[in-house]
Design a protein around this motif. Sequence first.
Motif, PDB file in Angstrom:
ATOM      1  N   UNK A 197       0.789  -1.248   0.041  1.00  0.00           N
ATOM      2  CA  UNK A 197      -0.221   0.063  -0.087  1.00  0.00           C
ATOM      3  C   UNK A 197       0.903   1.232   0.014  1.00  0.00           C
ATOM      4  N   UNK A 198       0.245   2.485   0.310  1.00  0.00           N
ATOM      5  CA  UNK A 198       0.942   3.470   0.662  1.00  0.00           C
ATOM      6  C   UNK A 198       1.674   3.867   1.949  1.00  0.00           C
ATOM      7  N   UNK A 199       2.819   4.481   1.772  1.00  0.00           N
ATOM      8  CA  UNK A 199       3.501   4.880   2.961  1.00  0.00           C
ATOM      9  C   UNK A 199       2.809   5.907   3.909  1.00  0.00           C
ATOM     10  N   UNK A 200       2.788   5.624   5.403  1.00  0.00           N
ATOM     11  CA  UNK A 200       2.223   6.442   6.131  1.00  0.00           C
ATOM     12  C   UNK A 200       2.760   7.835   5.998  1.00  0.00           C
ATOM     13  N   UNK A 201       2.284   9.199   6.474  1.00  0.00           N
ATOM     14  CA  UNK A 201       2.672  10.282   6.438  1.00  0.00           C
ATOM     15  C   UNK A 201       2.617  10.851   7.757  1.00  0.00           C
ATOM     16  N   UNK A 202       2.948  11.933   8.185  1.00  0.00           N
ATOM     17  CA  UNK A 202       2.792  12.760   9.266  1.00  0.00           C
ATOM     18  C   UNK A 202       2.203  14.110   8.800  1.00  0.00           C
ATOM     19  N   UNK A 203       0.958  14.432   9.229  1.00  0.00           N
ATOM     20  CA  UNK A 203       0.329  15.407   8.919  1.00  0.00           C
ATOM     21  C   UNK A 203      -0.047  16.125  10.209  1.00  0.00           C
ATOM     22  N   UNK A 204       0.536  17.351  10.308  1.00  0.00           N
ATOM     23  CA  UNK A 204       0.269  18.067  11.642  1.00  0.00           C
ATOM     24  C   UNK A 204       0.238  17.288  12.780  1.00  0.00           C
ATOM     25  N   UNK A 205       1.225  16.508  13.050  1.00  0.00           N
ATOM     26  CA  UNK A 205       1.358  15.733  14.134  1.00  0.00           C
ATOM     27  C   UNK A 205       0.582  14.460  14.317  1.00  0.00           C
ATOM     28  N   UNK A 206       0.006  14.374  13.243  1.00  0.00           N
ATOM     29  CA  UNK A 206      -1.111  12.965  13.126  1.00  0.00           C
ATOM     30  C   UNK A 206      -0.553  11.806  12.163  1.00  0.00           C
ATOM     31  N   UNK A 207      -0.347  10.677  12.518  1.00  0.00           N
ATOM     32  CA  UNK A 207      -0.069  10.068  11.460  1.00  0.00           C
ATOM     33  C   UNK A 207      -1.020   9.367  10.570  1.00  0.00           C
ATOM     34  N   UNK A 208      -0.789   9.449   9.276  1.00  0.00           N
ATOM     35  CA  UNK A 208      -2.193   8.856   8.514  1.00  0.00           C
ATOM     36  C   UNK A 208      -1.525   7.687   7.640  1.00  0.00           C
ATOM     37  N   UNK A 209      -2.220   6.798   7.817  1.00  0.00           N
ATOM     38  CA  UNK A 209      -1.707   5.467   7.492  1.00  0.00           C
ATOM     39  C   UNK A 209      -2.672   4.912   6.170  1.00  0.00           C
ATOM     40  N   UNK A 210      -2.267   3.942   5.482  1.00  0.00           N
ATOM     41  CA  UNK A 210      -3.247   3.136   4.411  1.00  0.00           C
ATOM     42  C   UNK A 210      -3.928   2.073   5.175  1.00  0.00           C
ATOM     43  N   UNK A 211      -4.973   2.509   5.766  1.00  0.00           N
ATOM     44  CA  UNK A 211      -5.793   1.395   6.573  1.00  0.00           C
ATOM     45  C   UNK A 211      -6.125   0.019   5.863  1.00  0.00           C
ATOM     46  N   UNK A 212      -6.514   0.466   4.629  1.00  0.00           N
ATOM     47  CA  UNK A 212      -6.608  -0.791   3.707  1.00  0.00           C
ATOM     48  C   UNK A 212      -5.501  -1.815   3.443  1.00  0.00           C
ATOM     49  N   UNK A 213      -4.274  -1.343   3.298  1.00  0.00           N
ATOM     50  CA  UNK A 213      -3.075  -2.079   3.125  1.00  0.00           C
ATOM     51  C   UNK A 213      -2.947  -2.852   4.558  1.00  0.00           C
ATOM     52  N   UNK A 214      -2.974  -2.171   5.517  1.00  0.00           N
ATOM     53  CA  UNK A 214      -2.975  -2.712   6.979  1.00  0.00           C
ATOM     54  C   UNK A 214      -3.830  -3.749   7.209  1.00  0.00           C
ATOM     55  N   UNK A 215      -5.142  -3.561   6.604  1.00  0.00           N
ATOM     56  CA  UNK A 215      -6.235  -4.847   7.073  1.00  0.00           C
ATOM     57  C   UNK A 215      -5.466  -6.187   6.125  1.00  0.00           C
ATOM     58  N   UNK A 216      -5.126  -5.744   4.934  1.00  0.00           N
ATOM     59  CA  UNK A 216      -4.535  -6.969   4.368  1.00  0.00           C
ATOM     60  C   UNK A 216      -3.438  -7.714   5.085  1.00  0.00           C
ATOM     61  N   UNK A 217      -2.375  -6.825   5.670  1.00  0.00           N
ATOM     62  CA  UNK A 217      -1.240  -7.192   6.601  1.00  0.00           C
ATOM     63  C   UNK A 217      -1.671  -8.023   7.597  1.00  0.00           C
ATOM     64  N   UNK A 218      -2.709  -7.562   8.392  1.00  0.00           N
ATOM     65  CA  UNK A 218      -3.393  -8.283   9.390  1.00  0.00           C
ATOM     66  C   UNK A 218      -3.820  -9.674   9.173  1.00  0.00           C
ATOM     67  N   UNK A 219      -4.622  -9.568   7.776  1.00  0.00           N
ATOM     68  CA  UNK A 219      -5.185 -11.050   7.362  1.00  0.00           C
ATOM     69  C   UNK A 219      -3.883 -12.120   6.811  1.00  0.00           C
ATOM     70  N   UNK A 220      -2.905 -11.276   6.302  1.00  0.00           N
ATOM     71  CA  UNK A 220      -1.918 -12.004   5.855  1.00  0.00           C
ATOM     72  C   UNK A 220      -1.281 -12.919   7.005  1.00  0.00           C
ATOM     73  N   UNK A 221      -1.050 -12.143   8.088  1.00  0.00           N
ATOM     74  CA  UNK A 221      -0.385 -12.586   9.314  1.00  0.00           C
ATOM     75  C   UNK A 221      -1.088 -13.506   9.936  1.00  0.00           C
ATOM     76  N   UNK A 222      -2.494 -13.538   9.789  1.00  0.00           N
ATOM     77  CA  UNK A 222      -3.344 -14.592  10.369  1.00  0.00           C
ATOM     78  C   UNK A 222      -3.121 -15.872   9.534  1.00  0.00           C
ATOM     79  N   UNK A 223      -3.231 -15.587   8.156  1.00  0.00           N
ATOM     80  CA  UNK A 223      -3.053 -16.958   7.271  1.00  0.00           C
ATOM     81  C   UNK A 223      -1.522 -17.687   7.760  1.00  0.00           C
ATOM     82  N   UNK A 224      -0.581 -16.644   7.947  1.00  0.00           N
ATOM     83  CA  UNK A 224       0.632 -17.206   8.322  1.00  0.00           C
ATOM     84  C   UNK A 224       0.696 -18.075   9.667  1.00  0.00           C
ATOM     85  N   UNK A 225       0.111 -17.362  10.540  1.00  0.00           N
ATOM     86  CA  UNK A 225      -0.180 -18.024  12.030  1.00  0.00           C
ATOM     87  C   UNK A 225      -0.917 -19.348  11.803  1.00  0.00           C
ATOM     88  N   UNK A 226      -1.941 -19.494  11.074  1.00  0.00           N
ATOM     89  CA  UNK A 226      -2.705 -20.594  10.857  1.00  0.00           C
ATOM     90  C   UNK A 226      -1.910 -21.610  10.262  1.00  0.00           C
TER      91      UNK A 226
END
Length: 588
Positions: free
Chosen positions: A108-137
């Motif tokens: 996905x897209x790299x996170x950026x810091x906007x006015x002291x707040x980190x803006x992340x690509x939440x869609x890419x992170x959800x795929x990351x969490x799902x991928x980690x779960x597949x590896x775990x299983x």
Amino acid sequence: MTASIASPIPAGGDFLGHPKGVYVCFFTEMWERFSFYGMKALLLLYLTKYHLFGDGPGLDLLGAYGGLVYCIPVIGGVLADRWLGMRKAVVFGGILLCLGHLGMAFEGHAAVNVGGQVVRDEGALRITYLSLALIIMGVGFLKPNISTIVGKLYADNDPRRDSGFSLFYAGINLGALFASLVCGFLGEVYGWKYGFGAAGIGMLVGLGMFLWGQKYLHGHAEPSAPHTLRERVAGVPREWLIYALAIAGVLPVAWLMWAAGSGAFALGGEVSLALMLMIVVLGVVLLWFAWFTGTRCPPVQRQQMIALMVLIFMALVFFTLYEQTYGSWVTFTDRMLTKDVAPSLVITGGTPLPWSIASLLLAPLSFVVAARMSDRDAASNAPRTLFIAVVALMLVLLVRDCVVLPQTAGSLTYLGALFLVLLAPIFAALWAWLDRRGLDPSKPVKSAWGLVFAGLSFIPLAWAAQQVGMTGQMASVWWLVLAYLVLEIGEMCLSPVGLSAVTQLAVPRVVSLMMGTWFLATAFSETLAALFGKLAAIDVPEGEVMDIAAASAKYAHLFWLMMWIGLGCAVVAFIAAPLLRRMMHGVK
């Protein structure tokens, strides 16, 4: 339908002194560990550098992931023991692993810091969490059963058993070694997706290797009662129901990954839902263990099982120390150590590729060819010569990558696996030499020595941290080299003989479950290591510079604490060793 019966290992079925099936497991596990450690070498750095996680949340996710990776094998071991058999469990786990690792390649897209707040690509992170779960299983189904197959390839009290597990352990760490050099390097230099993608391709090759080598396992990986897999449960064949429930379980595990990474639903600040799940699984296992040893075991087997459980607890302590290598050791290396072991020889122009990519293909391919040559003519020296020549070439390519590639904090995790691969034949020969003279230490004594070296390994890094605090300059990477050498001497004392002990001391009908319990101990060690690592968590606000003196003091405090934990537990282990040896009733 009668149960499948494993055939005995044929007399001509050895290669370089061990059953050929051990090498099939060796290379399957090499590729599985390549994929696992390749991802793990990058994970914390990926979270903190690309998605801009703080040290604390990054370690929380790393600990939850690592913990569940070693917790689920308890379930995978039970399913293989009761119904699936080890072959089906390994193949199903391998397919899930391939899907999970390939999913990690979507960054996905790299996170950026906007006015002291980190803006992340939440869609890419959800795929990351799902991928980690597949590896775990996937690891849950594959990991305990590969180790169990190795034990079944040796007769009871075969003197080659410990050296065979040391050889198998070398395969684990050969995969980890190449993972750091290839995935760790590609991920930080070429892009995270290339490092994660290489890990996924590696698992595909490992699965192919296992399927090819079935004939060398001589039926030892087959289900004990195949007819039970066809029995219908809720209208569905039991085998397909197991697969369906495992796939359905991926979603709640992915949710646990999200909860760990976002700090949601933490109990008491530090107890995540993932840790609570592990505590529940541990409680169930301990209740089962008390019931089983109290009501289903004669006195000798009961004492052997209790001795095994104590050895498993020693492993928990050891790996709590060891797993700092993927947590605090990585961040410490990234921030406070030089990276290149021979700076004058490092390639400075362009972006070179690791030559070890070729080694990853040459190693299993050479065994396939050598095994077939040996099948046709068991007396020929040509298979042995071919295999040894390829191993020598691999070493040349390996040395080249270690010396001339510009190293990163992630790729330097290769040091642990490098020392293990180098030490494995030395320790295999050492145990055999001591055994011939009646001087081979008992498994409890070997485990105690493992804790000693684990504790001592933190001293060089504590000194390095103090040096950085005094000078304000990066310390030499050779402190890290020394720390890894001492740590891996400890691992060679404890881990291979511990895996061997599970296959020897466990009651045969629950051996996969006890192998899963071994990995459950590792699960807790991963989570405990993350909790300890947070003692040295450093978060630098946007636009500010890290306070070197304060950071180095944090690291030094953590490293000295780890040293005392290791040495203190070692003293207790040495005191308990004579009693444990008696409880083992002659098992060496």
